[in-house]
Enzyme design. Structure first.
Site, PDB file in Angstrom:
ATOM      1  N   VAL A   1       0.833  -1.207   0.000  1.00 56.47           N
ATOM      2  CA  VAL A   1       0.000   0.000   0.000  1.00 56.47           C
ATOM      3  C   VAL A   1       0.868   1.258   0.000  1.00 56.47           C
ATOM      4  CG1 VAL A   1      -1.775   1.303   1.241  1.00 56.47           C
ATOM      5  CG2 VAL A   1      -1.916  -1.186   1.121  1.00 56.47           C
ATOM      6  N   CYS A   2       1.942   1.239   0.768  1.00 57.99           N
ATOM      7  CA  CYS A   2       2.834   2.401   0.835  1.00 57.99           C
ATOM      8  C   CYS A   2       3.435   2.715  -0.531  1.00 57.99           C
ATOM      9  CB  CYS A   2       3.949   2.155   1.849  1.00 57.99           C
ATOM     10  SG  CYS A   2       3.352   1.848   3.521  1.00 57.99           S
TER      11      CYS A   2
END
Length: 218
Positions: free
Chosen positions: A42-43
């Site tokens: 996600v990052c």
């Protein structure tokens, strides 16, 4: 940290060298946003999205800077993956703060007790701090590790903050730049012709109170 207070100054190592935060901001606005860890799914999508949107932030005189508990070497190595995912060439165009001792994460309340690294230490959540050119905190948001941020929404918020900082309006639900704004309740009826030459529309409500006052964006 309360809205309207001066965001604390600090010195930190980043993927682009050592910075002193207030000097780095200069006369710009700034967004400081944290992520749980480098080399995570996600990052990667988030920092890639910011890389793609950087021209939009620059149009608004906004600098962006990321932060996690990883070290500088990790940030630099991971940045190549971020840029590849973003479809961008060259180095990541904004810095990532290294906070391996979690000093800044603790100071700014960024740690997520439910997310831990392999040593059992808490990781940073997905925090967002929007800081004005006066170095004061204008907005803060905290997201859990499992929920990626909508950076189009963050741009929308910047538009609202910069508009309402100088005009006597507020922005209603789901407002977008160019949409109708609402006249502040503190504005008196006799001030309206001067402040809002484009006119004001009053929405009638059962109470009969004339507080829903709309005007084209100043």
């Amino acid at each position: 940290m309360n809205l309207g207070v001066e965001f604390p100054n600090f010195t930190a190592e980043t993927s682009k060298g050592k910075i002193t935060f207030h000097d780095w901001i200069g006369k710009s606005w700034a967004i400081l946003f944290s992520h749980p860890a480098d080399y995570t799914p996600v990052c990667t999508t988030e920092l890639a999205r910011v890389s793609s949107l950087l021209p939009e932030f620059e149009k608004r005189n906004v600098k962006v800077i990321a932060l996690s508990c990883n070290d500088v070497e990790s940030h630099i190595g991971w940045s190549e993956d971020v840029q590849d995912y973003a479809g961008q060439k060259g180095d990541l165009p904004y810095p990532i703060i290294a906070d391996p001792k979690r000093e800044l994460a603790v100071k700014f309340g960024m740690l997520d007790p439910d997310e831990k690294d392999k040593e059992g230490l808490a990781l940073t959540c997905r925090a967002v701090f929007i800081i004005g050119s006066d170095k004061k905190l204008k907005l803060s948001m905290l997201y859990p590790a499992t929920t990626g941020r909508n950076f189009d929404e963050i741009l929308r918020v910047v538009d609202s903050l910069q508009l309402t900082m100088n005009k006597k309006v507020a922005t209603p639900a789901d407002w977008k730049s160019g949409g109708k704004c609402m006249v502040l309740p503190t504005v008196k009826a006799e001030e309206i012709p001067t402040l809002f030459p484009k006119g004001v529309e009053v929405r009638a409500v059962p109470s009969g109170k004339e507080y829903l006052r709309f005007t084209p964006q100043p």
